[in-house]
Design a protein around this motif. Structure first.
Motif, PDB file in Angstrom:
ATOM      1  N   ARG A   1       0.822  -1.203   0.000  1.00  0.00           N
ATOM      2  CA  ARG A   1       0.000   0.000   0.000  1.00  0.00           C
ATOM      3  C   ARG A   1       0.858   1.256   0.000  1.00  0.00           C
ATOM      4  N   CYS A   2       2.117   1.102   0.395  1.00  0.00           N
ATOM      5  CA  CYS A   2       3.010   2.266   0.461  1.00  0.00           C
ATOM      6  C   CYS A   2       4.415   1.799   0.115  1.00  0.00           C
ATOM      7  N   LEU A   3       5.065   2.490  -0.829  1.00  0.00           N
ATOM      8  CA  LEU A   3       6.416   2.147  -1.270  1.00  0.00           C
ATOM      9  C   LEU A   3       7.345   3.342  -1.078  1.00  0.00           C
ATOM     10  N   LEU A   4       8.539   3.078  -0.546  1.00  0.00           N
ATOM     11  CA  LEU A   4       9.567   4.107  -0.411  1.00  0.00           C
ATOM     12  C   LEU A   4      10.863   3.556  -0.982  1.00  0.00           C
ATOM     13  N   LEU A   5      11.405   4.255  -1.996  1.00  0.00           N
ATOM     14  CA  LEU A   5      12.681   3.877  -2.599  1.00  0.00           C
ATOM     15  C   LEU A   5      13.646   5.045  -2.454  1.00  0.00           C
ATOM     16  N   VAL A   6      14.825   4.769  -1.883  1.00  0.00           N
ATOM     17  CA  VAL A   6      15.824   5.813  -1.610  1.00  0.00           C
ATOM     18  C   VAL A   6      17.137   5.387  -2.263  1.00  0.00           C
ATOM     19  N   PRO A   7      17.737   6.269  -3.108  1.00  0.00           N
ATOM     20  CA  PRO A   7      19.016   5.913  -3.733  1.00  0.00           C
ATOM     21  C   PRO A   7      20.160   5.969  -2.729  1.00  0.00           C
ATOM     22  N   LEU A   8      21.125   5.061  -2.885  1.00  0.00           N
ATOM     23  CA  LEU A   8      22.334   5.067  -2.073  1.00  0.00           C
ATOM     24  C   LEU A   8      23.375   5.890  -2.827  1.00  0.00           C
ATOM     25  N   LYS A   9      23.492   7.147  -2.442  1.00  0.00           N
ATOM     26  CA  LYS A   9      24.292   8.103  -3.200  1.00  0.00           C
ATOM     27  C   LYS A   9      25.362   8.693  -2.291  1.00  0.00           C
ATOM     28  N   VAL A  10      26.588   8.726  -2.804  1.00  0.00           N
ATOM     29  CA  VAL A  10      27.699   9.334  -2.081  1.00  0.00           C
ATOM     30  C   VAL A  10      28.593  10.042  -3.103  1.00  0.00           C
ATOM     31  N   ASP A  11      28.977  11.265  -2.803  1.00  0.00           N
ATOM     32  CA  ASP A  11      29.800  12.084  -3.706  1.00  0.00           C
ATOM     33  C   ASP A  11      29.202  12.166  -5.103  1.00  0.00           C
ATOM     34  N   GLY A  12      27.862  12.260  -5.161  1.00  0.00           N
ATOM     35  CA  GLY A  12      27.177  12.399  -6.442  1.00  0.00           C
ATOM     36  C   GLY A  12      27.049  11.119  -7.231  1.00  0.00           C
ATOM     37  N   GLU A  13      27.533   9.980  -6.696  1.00  0.00           N
ATOM     38  CA  GLU A  13      27.496   8.698  -7.420  1.00  0.00           C
ATOM     39  C   GLU A  13      26.513   7.766  -6.721  1.00  0.00           C
ATOM     40  N   VAL A  14      25.606   7.169  -7.490  1.00  0.00           N
ATOM     41  CA  VAL A  14      24.628   6.218  -6.955  1.00  0.00           C
ATOM     42  C   VAL A  14      25.164   4.811  -7.176  1.00  0.00           C
ATOM     43  N   ASN A  15      25.217   4.007  -6.082  1.00  0.00           N
ATOM     44  CA  ASN A  15      25.698   2.639  -6.216  1.00  0.00           C
ATOM     45  C   ASN A  15      24.694   1.612  -5.721  1.00  0.00           C
ATOM     46  N   GLY A  16      23.461   2.049  -5.429  1.00  0.00           N
ATOM     47  CA  GLY A  16      22.449   1.094  -4.996  1.00  0.00           C
ATOM     48  C   GLY A  16      21.143   1.783  -4.641  1.00  0.00           C
ATOM     49  N   VAL A  17      20.153   0.973  -4.225  1.00  0.00           N
ATOM     50  CA  VAL A  17      18.811   1.484  -3.891  1.00  0.00           C
ATOM     51  C   VAL A  17      18.282   0.694  -2.701  1.00  0.00           C
ATOM     52  N   ILE A  18      17.672   1.416  -1.742  1.00  0.00           N
ATOM     53  CA  ILE A  18      16.918   0.783  -0.651  1.00  0.00           C
ATOM     54  C   ILE A  18      15.444   0.851  -1.015  1.00  0.00           C
ATOM     55  N   GLU A  19      14.756  -0.296  -0.941  1.00  0.00           N
ATOM     56  CA  GLU A  19      13.309  -0.334  -1.228  1.00  0.00           C
ATOM     57  C   GLU A  19      12.594  -0.832   0.013  1.00  0.00           C
ATOM     58  N   LEU A  20      11.618  -0.042   0.515  1.00  0.00           N
ATOM     59  CA  LEU A  20      10.873  -0.369   1.718  1.00  0.00           C
ATOM     60  C   LEU A  20       9.387  -0.394   1.382  1.00  0.00           C
ATOM     61  N   ALA A  21       8.666  -1.322   1.976  1.00  0.00           N
ATOM     62  CA  ALA A  21       7.232  -1.449   1.711  1.00  0.00           C
ATOM     63  C   ALA A  21       6.487  -1.581   3.025  1.00  0.00           C
ATOM     64  N   SER A  22       5.285  -1.005   3.059  1.00  0.00           N
ATOM     65  CA  SER A  22       4.474  -1.031   4.270  1.00  0.00           C
ATOM     66  C   SER A  22       3.006  -1.060   3.896  1.00  0.00           C
ATOM     67  N   LEU A  23       2.223  -1.693   4.761  1.00  0.00           N
ATOM     68  CA  LEU A  23       0.772  -1.688   4.555  1.00  0.00           C
ATOM     69  C   LEU A  23       0.136  -0.408   5.062  1.00  0.00           C
ATOM     70  N   GLU A  24       0.906   0.403   5.784  1.00  0.00           N
ATOM     71  CA  GLU A  24       0.436   1.690   6.283  1.00  0.00           C
ATOM     72  C   GLU A  24       1.388   2.778   5.792  1.00  0.00           C
ATOM     73  N   PRO A  25       0.928   4.029   5.686  1.00  0.00           N
ATOM     74  CA  PRO A  25       1.822   5.116   5.268  1.00  0.00           C
ATOM     75  C   PRO A  25       3.012   5.261   6.206  1.00  0.00           C
ATOM     76  N   ILE A  26       4.153   5.544   5.639  1.00  0.00           N
ATOM     77  CA  ILE A  26       5.373   5.779   6.418  1.00  0.00           C
ATOM     78  C   ILE A  26       5.418   7.247   6.807  1.00  0.00           C
ATOM     79  N   ALA A  27       5.588   7.514   8.117  1.00  0.00           N
ATOM     80  CA  ALA A  27       5.584   8.897   8.595  1.00  0.00           C
ATOM     81  C   ALA A  27       6.707   9.694   7.933  1.00  0.00           C
ATOM     82  N   GLU A  28       6.462  11.013   7.818  1.00  0.00           N
ATOM     83  CA  GLU A  28       7.422  11.885   7.121  1.00  0.00           C
ATOM     84  C   GLU A  28       8.767  11.884   7.813  1.00  0.00           C
TER      85      GLU A  28
END
Length: 786
Positions: free
Chosen positions: A566-593
């Motif tokens: 019901r709720c998806l959050l994807l955050v890039p793993l970025k350091v010094d302007g370079e992306v080397n991965g992605v974190i993907e999180l899922a929840s049945l309820e909204p994730i607080a800000e």
């Protein structure tokens, strides 16, 4: 008579209390009542006229909202249809006519009816023929389906024509936004009857390119029903005007589908034009002309940047009829009240003849603040004095309640209530305001504590993950599991995954950890860098937060299995302007800000640690290779020892060989000493790199070039460890070019930019270094500062 009048209004010492009270109360009360009557008569007239205008402005806004809702529904339909076409082309590359027919029938046969109301008269899909399986060359195909007939009609043409529909489709494709046409009489090639409609279209975008458009026809007869249902007085009219000045709907059916009459007042015409030509206008307008009031409200058609106008024209004699009646009633009530006031004043004057000492004593105690010690007065007397007694008793009760209320509030009992004696009860109002102020202060304190808890939670989380990142530096999979499992538990969500860019195949993202429902999941997932939400987040290098994703809306390519979150959050793993991965999180309820911000905050630390772990793993592999080579060298030495034993019979030859080797070693030692002395004494910046780009040897002066305090700090590292990413990439590209081409780079000037922003202008010479087999194994670089 004048003297009698003056005598009536004069207050002489020998006059009785009754006479004085009657004159003072009667004159004052009558004057106040007369002034009040005049004020309220004027206020009533002003409010009644203002309320009449507000009522019809609100009625106009309600009807305008009704008209907008019809267009909003159509805009939602064409946007959904556009997205459906885009996804079908993404999946199949080309479309069959049967697929398009199925989509159009869904719109025209299933979605066009609501409570026996025809929402859309027809639906269209217009596509570049290259995206159709039976497409031939250039041109476009337009598919049409109407709500009264099952099936679809296809029309092929080289380009758009001058019809209202084609112009609307062309405008939405050119401007890349939703568009609405001017009202027109439709014509359908499948034999459906023509109708007075307005078309709403939206572009179809595929891979950031417009390949066609979709549209639906809104039957304007439905807007005519809204106009017909408008409650207006006799002689009034309601109408809806399009952005080109055409009458869309009117209480007079004969006015529909025609321009505004030429005899329309210029000021009203100017008002309507100013509304329809201003795309951001949200303000209703009022125009009073020739005995009529005109209320004109903008109808902003969402996303099309087009404004229509809804208007009401009402004769003033009908508009203000109720205001005139209310004013006459107010005058009559004022006169009756004046008469009653004079009679009441005389009645009060005849009754106030008894002693008022008891009242005076109570008043004195109240003046001293002795509320609890006051004894209530006997209020059995039914005269005016009895009324005063009861009023005094009410005052005592009111002040007692106020004192009790103040004590309870002082104890912190905010559930205690205090009833106001009137709207102008200043004491009660002040105490209630004090209570509300204390409640607000308490709520603010609770909010501050909540914010402090969130900050503490975030700081504890940062410390927790810093400890996790510090304690895992060898195995990237185990580190990934520790990160994602602790992150899922700490955030209190259902599941999560971590994707890291493959070292050898840069175009892929591999799942290195998956954790769901408090259990470690052993899953193998791989995405291309531009595939699905994970690939999109990697490419865009920005977080993606999807809230309340409907299950039936669209199939989302997720790396977390088949259960739609019901709720998806994807955050890039970025350091010094370079992306080397992605974190993907899922929840049945909204994730607080605040949790989202926390994930974004720790993502950079995670990215930095993952990068270091990958470097450590690479270093470990190199060390393993070195160990294997050392073992091979040991085996070779053993073999040489055996050979030496076998060659003992040739000791003289061996002695000669050893002597030659000694002289060679002496020469090598001398050369090395001379080379080391040269590196220590030269003022130029000299360094050696191996074929992988790592610094293996450098002159003492080169530490100034490489930005380190000791030259040992640079050995074993690459330019990416010492310089900004863009500068390091340029250095590495230049070094690889010299080694690959085996051509020296001579006396080339350039600038070096360091991580602290400082720059140096240098002249550089680079030479490839070859082994005895003429293979390039590294290079030597000589820099000097200009």
């Amino acid at each position: 008579m004048l003297e009698s009048f003056r005598g009536f209004f004069s207050l002489k010492k020998h006059q009785t209390l009754r006479g004085k009270v009657f004159k003072l109360v009667g004159i004052s009360f009558s004057s106040i009542l007369l002034l009040t009557g005049v004020f309220f008569t004027y206020t009533n007239w002003s409010n009644s006229t203002s309320n009449a205008q507000k009522y019809y402005i609100e009625q106009a806004q309600v009807n305008a909202t009704g008209a907008k809702m019809r267009t909003y529904r159509a805009i939602g339909t064409v946007r959904t249809l556009s997205i459906a076409i885009d996804n079908l082309i993404e999946e199949r590359k080309t479309l069959q006519d049967s697929t398009i027919s199925h989509l159009l029938n869904d719109v025209t046969q299933r979605l066009t009816k609501y409570n026996d109301i025809t929402l859309y008269h027809a639906a269209y899909i217009s596509l570049d023929r290259r995206y159709l399986q039976a497409g031939n060359g250039d041109g476009r195909a337009t598919f049409i389906s109407t709500e009264d007939k099952v099936g679809m009609t296809r029309i092929d043409k080289p380009n758009f024509d001058q019809s209202e529909l084609d112009q609307c489709l062309q405008r939405s494709e050119t401007e890349r936004k939703t568009a609405i046409s001017r009202p027109y009489m439709s014509s359908y090639p499948n034999g459906s009857p023509s109708a007075f409609v307005a078309s709403i279209s939206a572009p179809i975008e595929y891979k950031n390119k417009v390949i066609g458009s979709v549209a639906v026809d809104i039957p304007l007869q439905q807007l005519q029903r809204i106009i017909k249902k408008t409650e207006v007085p006799e002689g009034a009219s309601a109408y809806l005007i399009s952005h080109d000045g055409q009458v869309v709907a009117h209480t007079n059916d004969a006015m529909n589908a025609k321009p505004l009459p030429s005899d329309t007042d210029p000021k009203l015409m100017e008002t309507i034009q100013s509304i329809t030509h201003d795309k951001n206008n949200q303000t209703p307008h009022f125009v009073d002309l020739n005995g009529k009031s005109h209320f004109v409200v903008p109808v902003n058609v969402d996303q099309t940047y087009t404004t229509w106008a809804f208007g009401l024209s009402i004769p003033n004699n009908e508009l203000y009829k109720k205001a005139r009646t209310n004013t006459l009633i107010a005058i009559l009530v004022s006169l009756v009240g004046l008469a009653i006031g004079l009679a009441l004043s005389r009645f009060i004057a005849t009754r106030i003849t008894e002693p008022i000492n008891e009242i005076n004593q109570s008043i004195n105690k109240l003046g001293k603040g002795e509320v609890k010690s006051i004894t209530k007065l006997n209020s059995d007397d039914q005269t005016e004095i009895g009324q005063i007694y009861r009023s005094m008793n009410n005052l005592i009760d009111s002040l007692g309640s106020a004192v009790h209320f103040a004590f309870e509030i002082g104890k912190g009992n905010f559930n205690e209530n205090l009833a106001r004696q009137s709207d102008n009860d200043d004491i009660s109002n002040a105490l209630i305001e004090m209570k509300e102020s204390l409640i607000r202060s308490k709520e603010q304190e609770q909010q501050r504590q909540q914010e402090e808890q969130i900050n503490n939670w975030a700081n504890e989380g940062v410390a927790k993950f810093s400890e996790i990142l510090r304690s895992n530096h060898t195995d990237i999979k185990e580190l990934s599991h520790q990160i994602i499992s602790n992150l899922v538990r700490y955030l209190g969500i259902n599941q999560g995954g971590l994707f890291v860019q493959n070292d050898s195949e840069k175009q892929y993202l591999d799942m290195t950890a998956c954790f769901a429902y408090s259990r470690r999941k052993m899953m193998e997932q791989r995405f291309e860098v531009n595939e699905g939400l994970v690939g999109r987040c990697f490419v865009e290098a920005e977080p993606i937060y999807l809230l309340e994703v409907p299950e039936s809306y669209i199939t989302i390519t997720s790396g977390l299995g088949d259960t739609p979150p019901r709720c998806l959050l994807l955050v890039p793993l970025k350091v010094d302007g370079e992306v080397n991965g992605v974190i993907e999180l899922a929840s049945l309820e909204p994730i607080a800000e605040y949790k989202v911000k926390f994930v974004e905050k720790v993502a950079e630390s995670i990215a930095s640690t993952l990068k270091n772990v990958r470097i450590n793993e690479h270093t470990a592999k190199l060390l393993e290779q070195t160990k294997i080579q050392a073992e091979e060298m040991a085996a070779a030495e053993e073999e040489m020892r055996q050979n030496l034993e076998e060659l003992q019979s040739t000791q003289e030859e061996m002695a000669r060989v050893q002597e030659e080797q000694k002289r060679a070693m002496d020469k090598v030692t001398t050369d090395n000493q001379m080379f080391e002395a040269l590196l220590r004494s030269t003022s130029e910046y000299v360094y050696f790199k191996d074929s992988s780009g790592r610094y293996v040897k450098a002159s003492e002066s080169a530490r100034m070039l490489l930005g380190v305090d000791r030259i040992e700090e640079a050995l074993g590292k690459t330019a990416f460890d010492l310089f900004p990413a863009d500068v390091a990439q340029e250095i590495d590209k230049e070094d690889q070019a010299v080694m690959k081409s085996q051509t020296p780079l001579l006396k080339q000037q350039g600038k070096l930019t360091y991580k602290d922003g400082t720059t140096k202008t240098v002249e550089k010479n680079k030479y490839p270094v070859k082994n005895t087999g003429q293979e390039v194994v590294g290079l030597i670089s000589i820099y000097k500062e200009v």
